[in-house]
Design an enzyme around this catalytic site. Structure first.
Site, mmCIF file in Angstrom:
data_model
loop_
_atom_site.group_PDB
_atom_site.id
_atom_site.type_symbol
_atom_site.label_atom_id
_atom_site.label_comp_id
_atom_site.label_asym_id
_atom_site.label_seq_id
_atom_site.Cartn_x
_atom_site.Cartn_y
_atom_site.Cartn_z
ATOM 1 C CD GLU A 91 2.406 -0.294 -3.736
ATOM 2 O OE1 GLU A 91 1.729 0.723 -3.526
ATOM 3 O OE2 GLU A 91 1.913 -1.351 -4.174
ATOM 4 C CG MET B 6 -1.744 1.235 1.425
ATOM 5 S SD MET B 6 -2.890 1.467 0.033
ATOM 6 C CE MET B 6 -3.014 3.258 0.006
#
Length: 825
Positions: A259, A224
């Site tokens: 990311e 994330m």
């Protein structure tokens, strides 16, 4: 405001320079994840301070502010407190306006045990003892830039780290479990190379003073992109020089690249609403490859893109139950559902096509325009098209709307006619459907950038044109009758091609003698396979073409061929001639297996290691005698500690001995799993346990999947491995999911793991009765965020059934006639 699983104790509002007023009522709308605060009198307009005192729980759901279980080097069980807010779970950590377009700055302080590491998006600016308890400290972080709630993060736990400064002066740290700092070095190197690469590519600097990458034990996604504090599954970040295989290194490099791209594309400029999620994900899924290609040119990563993303997206997008890239989203459960192969892989594929159509220089110019115009703001898909249009002067919006606003993609049928020195091509586009020729009432149309090459120069386009109507006739000058013609150079255009029989006939020798580039050989084979699956051509035609790949040296081409044979193999497990396809697999793979052997040769690289693992695993699973014997021998030495298997050989050896193993084999594997210190090794074993074939051992593996030994996010791949392992496994896994539905659903509800579980479990069935059974089960056990997945699976089961009915007999005859001795003349 948004609020979920939180109890508010008191709330007050103080208008600037005025008394504070206490809220008198809290009205929770749990369905909508909202709370309304009521005050005794109307609040005046203007700025003020809202104070809320509340209590929430550190949950076990891997979303919001949750606890993650880990084991210390001495064997104690402890918990870290970590966050995962995307898409709609910041509201589980604190009451807020939890929408991407409502941006704010965040001043965060954490009160934590003094022996723990505390991290957030920004750098620490103050750390002082907590007045009420000497074992606690208060850690204060710098104010964040203006940002969305879903990117806020905090982590409290025990970690070691490695650090460096990137060339542009950003402090980069990789946080690892205690005692494993060494395993953070590879990701650190990638991150330190990647930040300057993006800064240069976008011509916009990274805006924060630091970036941390941290490995989290229990983590639902792969990673994330929280701004400045990126969280990862351990397997997506940690690399042990001795025990990590080549594919893990490549995976870590891609995820880090993905990311870090979000730090610009998503964090600095954020989508207006979840409808535009694809912009974030499609873009990052494309540029991660650009970045890895920059860091590791030897990975030939763009060829792998076609097999990993492009073909996967086409497979899903050919279904009637697909969806457009841009989907309107209402309820939070609908947001979870769009984190799928359409948003990521089709998104990335159409951006790759767009980049190719615009050209790198103008593309970068447009990207810079876009990022600088919307810095710290929100943008929609149209805004990106506008910037790229400005930079390139091409009709970007008109072209791209046909790819993002309607679902599906075209099949382009092409035939050629020789006219003296020239070839005249006739092209027709129709929607490609997994169920066969398109028969719809309306005629969806795409604006398709078409490139054409010939045997003269297979790597260079002889003609490029935008096909903006249903039919097109083109003249290729100076092409001799014996020269072949190929569409979709580099397999960049998001469409499939069907050649007339004689055009295809001409292309086959170019596969055999390798004059066609690898990515084009792959594309040609994949197109044919999907045309056969859809019943547009016979599967036997494809099997014949597959046999032309005997001299194939390229890993990715083999990998794609292997996936397709696996699909066919699963299909034929429903027949009584399943053994015949195993013979075919052995015939196709044994020449390359013999060329490669078991041990790396001097001068080999990353791709050779990947290919060796793929081929040995294929041969071993199919029961190739010499491979099976050697795998057993090497496994015995490995277990006895005589000669440890190299990381790249473990998966193929494990799967081979399990497939042809018994209860002793399974017990040995479970023991290896227990002893493994590295999550990568545990996952490697979990993924292959399903290869075991005895019914009582299959049950044992399924029970193991839900045990404490398996981390919650990995249960799905154990059950999926059983479903994909054998015909018995498929039945058993589906029964197991039904029997344990309550527990599984409570564990993953609303996340994308529930969709993945369903797909892995039921996609391989192939009769109409099963489709009805699956449909009925989910009607009585609804899973809102997986609704579309269930529809797609039922559609796939019906398609499999039709394929079997249509082609099984022809395939069987082909296998028999391959084995028959040539007739005497």
């Amino acid at each position: 405001m948004n609020c979920a699983d939180i109890d508010i104790i008191t709330a007050s509002y103080a208008p600037e320079g005025d008394e504070e007023v206490h809220a008198t009522g809290f009205n929770y709308q749990n369905e909508d994840e909202k709370v309304t605060l009521s005050f005794p009198s109307t609040l005046q307009k203007g700025t003020g301070t809202l104070k809320i005192d509340f209590v929430g729980e550190l949950n076990d759901k891997m979303k919001g502010f949750y606890r993650s279980k880990y084991t210390t080097p001495t064997g104690d069980t402890r918990y870290a407190a970590v966050t995962q807010f995307e898409a709609t779970d910041a509201r589980r950590a604190f009451p807020c306006w939890d929408e991407p377009a409502i941006k704010a700055t965040f001043d965060i302080s954490l009160v934590v045990p003094k022996d723990r590491v505390a991290l957030s998006n920004m750098n620490v600016i103050d750390r002082k003892p907590y007045p009420d308890d000497e074992n606690l400290v208060e850690v204060k972080f710098a104010r964040t830039p203006i940002m969305s709630t879903y990117l806020v993060a905090f982590v409290v736990g025990e970690y070691d780290f490695v650090e460096t400064r990137s060339l542009d002066g950003v402090l980069v740290r990789v946080y690892t479990p205690v005692g494993k700092a060494e395993q953070g070095k590879f990701a650190l190197e990638v991150a330190a190379k990647t930040l300057p690469f993006y800064k240069d590519y976008f011509n916009v600097p990274y805006p924060l003073p630091k970036i941390d990458l941290i490995a989290i034990a229990d983590f639902a996604a792969g990673a994330m992109e929280n701004w400045g504090l990126v969280t990862y599954r351990e397997t997506a970040l940690l690399i042990d020089p001795k025990n990590s295989c080549s594919s893990s290194r490549q995976w870590v490099a891609l995820v880090v690249g993905h990311e870090l791209a979000h730090q610009w594309f998503g964090n600095l400029v954020t989508m207006e609403w979840w409808t535009h999620l694809w912009l974030n994900e499609g873009f990052a899924s494309w540029i991660e490859y650009l970045c890895v290609d920059h860091c590791f040119p030897e990975y030939d990563i763009w060829t792998q893109f076609v097999s990993a993303d492009y073909t996967r997206a086409q497979e899903l997008d050919a279904l009637d139950n697909s969806h457009p890239i841009e989907v309107s989203v209402g309820h939070p459960s609908e947001v979870d559902e769009i984190f799928d192969a359409i948003s990521y892989s089709k998104g990335a594929s159409v951006i790759r096509m767009l980049h190719d159509y615009i050209g790198d220089e103008d593309f970068r110019k447009g990207m810079n325009l876009y990022l600088t115009k919307f810095l710290q703001k929100n943008a929609a898909t149209e805004d990106l098209w506008e910037s790229l249009e400005k930079a390139s002067g091409k009709p970007i919006a008109a072209v791209m709307n046909t790819w993002t606003k309607q679902m599906g993609f075209p099949l382009i049928y092409v035939e050629a006619e020789q006219q003296e020195e020239d070839k005249v091509l006739k092209l027709v586009q129709k929607k490609f459907c997994a169920s066969g020729p398109y028969t719809g009432e309306d005629f969806p149309m795409w604006m398709v950038p078409i490139s054409i090459c010939t045997s003269d120069d297979p790597t260079c386009a002889k003609m490029q044109i935008l096909m903006d109507k249903p039919e097109l006739t083109l003249v290729l000058k100076d092409v001799k009758p014996d020269q072949w013609v190929k569409l979709n150079l580099g397999t960049v255009g998001f469409y499939r091609t069907q050649y007339s029989p004689d055009m295809l006939e001409n292309l086959i020798p170019a596969i055999k003698d390798l004059s066609l580039p690898p990515v084009d050989r792959l594309g040609l084979q994949n197109d044919l396979f999907s045309l056969a699956r859809a019943g547009i051509i016979s599967t036997v035609e494809v099997l014949k073409v597959m046999e032309a790949f005997v001299n194939e040296p390229n890993y990715t081409v083999w990998s794609d061929l292997s996936c397709n044979l696996e699909i066919l193999s699963t299909l034929l497990s429903h027949t009584d001639f399943y053994e015949e396809i195993q013979v075919f697999v052995k015939d196709v793979f044994s020449p390359i297996g013999e060329r490669l052997g078991w041990d790396p040769k001097p001068g080999e690289g990353h791709l050779d290691a990947l290919l060796r693992g793929l081929v040995l695993g294929k041969l071993g699973k199919a029961g190739h005698k010499a491979t099976l014997e050697e795998a057993r021998r090497r496994f015995k030495d490995h277990v006895e500690g005589k000669q440890v298997l190299s990381a790249d050989l473990r998966s193929p050896v494990y799967v081979t001995i399990l497939k042809h193993g018994d209860s002793t084999t399974l017990d040995t594997m479970l023991k290896l799993h227990k002893q493994a210190d590295m999550q990568e090794e545990k996952n490697r074993i979990e993924r292959v346990l399903g290869a075991i074939s005895q019914p009582e051992l299959i049950q044992k593996v399924l029970t193991f999947a839900l045990s404490e030994e398996v981390r919650p996010q990995d249960t799905v791949s154990v059950i999926g491995g059983v479903a994909g392992g054998s015909k018995q496994g498929r039945k058993a896994a589906w029964k197991f999911v039904r029997d344990n539905w309550e527990e599984l659903y409570n564990r993953y509800q609303g996340g994308f793991l529930i969709s993945r579980l369903i797909k892995l479990t039921v996609d391989g069935f192939a009769n109409d009765k099963m489709a009805a059974e699956v449909k009925a089960f989910f009607e009585s056990h609804p899973a809102p965020s997986a609704e579309r997945t269930v529809q797609q699976c039922c559609e796939n089961i019906l398609l499999n059934a039709a394929w079997l009915k249509r082609d099984a007999e022809n395939i069987h005859q082909y296998f028999l006639q391959r084995k028959a001795p040539p007739a005497m003349v």
